[in-house]
Motif scaffolding. Structure first.
Motif, PDB file in Angstrom:
ATOM      1  N   ILE A 151       0.833  -1.200   0.000  1.00  0.00           N
ATOM      2  CA  ILE A 151       0.000   0.000   0.000  1.00  0.00           C
ATOM      3  C   ILE A 151       0.869   1.251   0.000  1.00  0.00           C
ATOM      4  O   ILE A 151       2.027   1.230   0.419  1.00  0.00           O
ATOM      5  CB  ILE A 151      -0.960   0.035   1.210  1.00  0.00           C
ATOM      6  CG1 ILE A 151      -0.176  -0.015   2.523  1.00  0.00           C
ATOM      7  CG2 ILE A 151      -1.968  -1.088   1.139  1.00  0.00           C
ATOM      8  CD1 ILE A 151      -1.031   0.146   3.766  1.00  0.00           C
ATOM      9  N   ASP A 152       0.280   2.327  -0.482  1.00  0.00           N
ATOM     10  CA  ASP A 152       0.926   3.632  -0.431  1.00  0.00           C
ATOM     11  C   ASP A 152      -0.159   4.679  -0.635  1.00  0.00           C
ATOM     12  O   ASP A 152      -1.268   4.376  -1.095  1.00  0.00           O
ATOM     13  CB  ASP A 152       1.998   3.753  -1.513  1.00  0.00           C
ATOM     14  CG  ASP A 152       3.000   4.871  -1.236  1.00  0.00           C
ATOM     15  OD1 ASP A 152       2.863   5.577  -0.213  1.00  0.00           O
ATOM     16  OD2 ASP A 152       3.926   5.034  -2.043  1.00  0.00           O
ATOM     17  N   SER A 153       0.145   5.896  -0.283  1.00  0.00           N
ATOM     18  CA  SER A 153      -0.786   7.003  -0.500  1.00  0.00           C
ATOM     19  C   SER A 153       0.009   8.290  -0.671  1.00  0.00           C
ATOM     20  O   SER A 153       1.168   8.385  -0.255  1.00  0.00           O
ATOM     21  CB  SER A 153      -1.770   7.143   0.657  1.00  0.00           C
ATOM     22  OG  SER A 153      -1.101   7.503   1.840  1.00  0.00           O
ATOM     23  N   GLU A 154      -0.637   9.241  -1.299  1.00  0.00           N
ATOM     24  CA  GLU A 154      -0.043  10.565  -1.474  1.00  0.00           C
ATOM     25  C   GLU A 154      -1.140  11.596  -1.252  1.00  0.00           C
ATOM     26  O   GLU A 154      -2.222  11.508  -1.839  1.00  0.00           O
ATOM     27  CB  GLU A 154       0.551  10.720  -2.867  1.00  0.00           C
ATOM     28  CG  GLU A 154       1.239  12.032  -3.090  1.00  0.00           C
ATOM     29  CD  GLU A 154       1.880  12.139  -4.467  1.00  0.00           C
ATOM     30  OE1 GLU A 154       2.084  13.291  -4.906  1.00  0.00           O
ATOM     31  OE2 GLU A 154       2.155  11.117  -5.097  1.00  0.00           O
ATOM     32  N   THR A 155      -0.871  12.558  -0.409  1.00  0.00           N
ATOM     33  CA  THR A 155      -1.825  13.628  -0.144  1.00  0.00           C
ATOM     34  C   THR A 155      -1.453  14.839  -0.981  1.00  0.00           C
ATOM     35  O   THR A 155      -0.308  15.291  -0.975  1.00  0.00           O
ATOM     36  CB  THR A 155      -1.822  14.001   1.350  1.00  0.00           C
ATOM     37  OG1 THR A 155      -2.137  12.837   2.112  1.00  0.00           O
ATOM     38  CG2 THR A 155      -2.829  15.094   1.645  1.00  0.00           C
ATOM     39  N   VAL A 156      -2.450  15.339  -1.704  1.00  0.00           N
ATOM     40  CA  VAL A 156      -2.257  16.533  -2.523  1.00  0.00           C
ATOM     41  C   VAL A 156      -3.113  17.634  -1.921  1.00  0.00           C
ATOM     42  O   VAL A 156      -4.293  17.432  -1.659  1.00  0.00           O
ATOM     43  CB  VAL A 156      -2.656  16.271  -3.995  1.00  0.00           C
ATOM     44  CG1 VAL A 156      -2.543  17.539  -4.821  1.00  0.00           C
ATOM     45  CG2 VAL A 156      -1.805  15.156  -4.589  1.00  0.00           C
ATOM     46  N   GLY A 157      -2.541  18.787  -1.698  1.00  0.00           N
ATOM     47  CA  GLY A 157      -3.250  19.891  -1.068  1.00  0.00           C
ATOM     48  C   GLY A 157      -3.071  19.831   0.436  1.00  0.00           C
ATOM     49  O   GLY A 157      -2.319  19.021   0.966  1.00  0.00           O
ATOM     50  N   SER A 158      -3.794  20.721   1.122  1.00  0.00           N
ATOM     51  CA  SER A 158      -3.683  20.759   2.573  1.00  0.00           C
ATOM     52  C   SER A 158      -5.020  21.133   3.198  1.00  0.00           C
ATOM     53  O   SER A 158      -5.901  21.684   2.533  1.00  0.00           O
ATOM     54  CB  SER A 158      -2.603  21.757   3.011  1.00  0.00           C
ATOM     55  OG  SER A 158      -2.936  23.056   2.571  1.00  0.00           O
ATOM     56  N   LYS A 215      -4.529  10.642  -9.400  1.00  0.00           N
ATOM     57  CA  LYS A 215      -4.224  12.075  -9.459  1.00  0.00           C
ATOM     58  C   LYS A 215      -4.574  12.689 -10.813  1.00  0.00           C
ATOM     59  O   LYS A 215      -4.953  13.856 -10.884  1.00  0.00           O
ATOM     60  CB  LYS A 215      -2.740  12.293  -9.158  1.00  0.00           C
ATOM     61  CG  LYS A 215      -2.380  12.028  -7.707  1.00  0.00           C
ATOM     62  CD  LYS A 215      -0.897  11.987  -7.444  1.00  0.00           C
ATOM     63  CE  LYS A 215      -0.127  13.143  -7.996  1.00  0.00           C
ATOM     64  NZ  LYS A 215       1.310  13.059  -7.717  1.00  0.00           N
ATOM     65  N   ALA A 216      -4.431  11.925 -11.884  1.00  0.00           N
ATOM     66  CA  ALA A 216      -4.712  12.423 -13.234  1.00  0.00           C
ATOM     67  C   ALA A 216      -5.383  11.305 -14.037  1.00  0.00           C
ATOM     68  O   ALA A 216      -4.733  10.618 -14.831  1.00  0.00           O
ATOM     69  CB  ALA A 216      -3.423  12.875 -13.911  1.00  0.00           C
ATOM     70  N   PRO A 217      -6.688  11.098 -13.817  1.00  0.00           N
ATOM     71  CA  PRO A 217      -7.379   9.972 -14.454  1.00  0.00           C
ATOM     72  C   PRO A 217      -7.316  10.008 -15.978  1.00  0.00           C
ATOM     73  O   PRO A 217      -7.406  11.070 -16.594  1.00  0.00           O
ATOM     74  CB  PRO A 217      -8.825  10.135 -13.972  1.00  0.00           C
ATOM     75  CG  PRO A 217      -8.761  10.994 -12.770  1.00  0.00           C
ATOM     76  CD  PRO A 217      -7.575  11.884 -12.964  1.00  0.00           C
ATOM     77  N   ASP A 250      -8.688  21.293   1.661  1.00  0.00           N
ATOM     78  CA  ASP A 250      -8.517  21.001   0.238  1.00  0.00           C
ATOM     79  C   ASP A 250      -7.684  19.745  -0.016  1.00  0.00           C
ATOM     80  O   ASP A 250      -7.401  19.410  -1.162  1.00  0.00           O
ATOM     81  CB  ASP A 250      -7.852  22.190  -0.467  1.00  0.00           C
ATOM     82  CG  ASP A 250      -8.745  23.419  -0.468  1.00  0.00           C
ATOM     83  OD1 ASP A 250      -9.983  23.255  -0.546  1.00  0.00           O
ATOM     84  OD2 ASP A 250      -8.210  24.541  -0.363  1.00  0.00           O
ATOM     85  N   ALA A 251      -7.293  19.058   1.027  1.00  0.00           N
ATOM     86  CA  ALA A 251      -6.441  17.870   0.882  1.00  0.00           C
ATOM     87  C   ALA A 251      -7.217  16.717   0.255  1.00  0.00           C
ATOM     88  O   ALA A 251      -8.364  16.450   0.601  1.00  0.00           O
ATOM     89  CB  ALA A 251      -5.891  17.445   2.229  1.00  0.00           C
ATOM     90  N   VAL A 252      -6.571  16.062  -0.692  1.00  0.00           N
ATOM     91  CA  VAL A 252      -7.118  14.865  -1.326  1.00  0.00           C
ATOM     92  C   VAL A 252      -6.065  13.769  -1.191  1.00  0.00           C
ATOM     93  O   VAL A 252      -4.900  13.976  -1.533  1.00  0.00           O
ATOM     94  CB  VAL A 252      -7.430  15.106  -2.824  1.00  0.00           C
ATOM     95  CG1 VAL A 252      -7.915  13.830  -3.481  1.00  0.00           C
ATOM     96  CG2 VAL A 252      -8.451  16.221  -2.979  1.00  0.00           C
ATOM     97  N   VAL A 253      -6.500  12.626  -0.680  1.00  0.00           N
ATOM     98  CA  VAL A 253      -5.584  11.502  -0.504  1.00  0.00           C
ATOM     99  C   VAL A 253      -5.787  10.529  -1.659  1.00  0.00           C
ATOM    100  O   VAL A 253      -6.902  10.078  -1.926  1.00  0.00           O
ATOM    101  CB  VAL A 253      -5.823  10.790   0.842  1.00  0.00           C
ATOM    102  CG1 VAL A 253      -4.885   9.601   0.993  1.00  0.00           C
ATOM    103  CG2 VAL A 253      -5.664  11.759   2.001  1.00  0.00           C
ATOM    104  N   HIS A 254      -4.699  10.213  -2.341  1.00  0.00           N
ATOM    105  CA  HIS A 254      -4.706   9.261  -3.456  1.00  0.00           C
ATOM    106  C   HIS A 254      -4.043   7.974  -2.963  1.00  0.00           C
ATOM    107  O   HIS A 254      -2.909   8.007  -2.470  1.00  0.00           O
ATOM    108  CB  HIS A 254      -3.950   9.841  -4.652  1.00  0.00           C
ATOM    109  CG  HIS A 254      -4.536  11.128  -5.137  1.00  0.00           C
ATOM    110  ND1 HIS A 254      -5.591  11.181  -6.005  1.00  0.00           N
ATOM    111  CD2 HIS A 254      -4.226  12.417  -4.840  1.00  0.00           C
ATOM    112  CE1 HIS A 254      -5.907  12.444  -6.249  1.00  0.00           C
ATOM    113  NE2 HIS A 254      -5.089  13.221  -5.547  1.00  0.00           N
ATOM    114  N   ASN A 255      -4.770   6.861  -3.081  1.00  0.00           N
ATOM    115  CA  ASN A 255      -4.295   5.588  -2.546  1.00  0.00           C
ATOM    116  C   ASN A 255      -4.016   4.581  -3.652  1.00  0.00           C
ATOM    117  O   ASN A 255      -4.658   4.600  -4.699  1.00  0.00           O
ATOM    118  CB  ASN A 255      -5.355   4.979  -1.612  1.00  0.00           C
ATOM    119  CG  ASN A 255      -5.614   5.837  -0.411  1.00  0.00           C
ATOM    120  OD1 ASN A 255      -4.716   6.082   0.378  1.00  0.00           O
ATOM    121  ND2 ASN A 255      -6.839   6.315  -0.254  1.00  0.00           N
ATOM    122  N   GLY A 256      -3.101   3.678  -3.354  1.00  0.00           N
ATOM    123  CA  GLY A 256      -2.841   2.545  -4.222  1.00  0.00           C
ATOM    124  C   GLY A 256      -2.627   1.317  -3.365  1.00  0.00           C
ATOM    125  O   GLY A 256      -2.084   1.411  -2.260  1.00  0.00           O
TER     126      GLY A 256
END
Length: 112
Positions: A31-38, A102-104, A41-47
């Motif tokens: 697993i991993d995730s990346e948070t964009v914004g703060s 993040k960029a579908p 406005d934060a969006v968490v992108h998971n894999g």
């Protein structure tokens, strides 16, 4: 981003070649995730990827008692059994899912 390996389940033989509770296969996830914004406005992108692997139980000379096994031990066994190339494939699949989130490049739905 750094992928995290987690062990979900150990399958074991109750008795094998004079040893008790011998782990023979593993169910794992990467697993991993990346948070964009703060803040708001934060969006968490998971894999995440799940996997299953059989361990080689033909040589039990370095056997670890079931009670003494740690998750770190099992992660090392899984990665060693898989080899660096397959480990990299799992981690890349997780990274690709985050990139896609993040960029579908695909969408679903209906036009009405």
């Amino acid at each position: 981003m750094a992928a995290t390996w987690k062990i979900l389940k150990l399958n074991r033989d109750i008795s094998l070649n004079g040893k008790s509770d011998v782990v023979k296969s593993v169910v794992f996830e990467v697993i991993d995730s990346e948070t964009v914004g703060s803040e708001d406005d934060a969006v968490v992108h998971n894999g995440y990827e799940y996997g299953f692997i059989n361990l080689n139980t033909s040589d039990l000379s370095s056997f670890t008692s079931y009670a003494d096994i740690t998750e770190s031990n099992v992660i090392d066994w899984v990665k060693s059994t898989m080899g660096n190339d397959e480990v990299a494939v799992y981690e890349q699949k997780v990274a690709d899912q985050i990139k896609e989130s993040k960029a579908p490049t695909e969408a679903t739905g209906v036009p009405w």
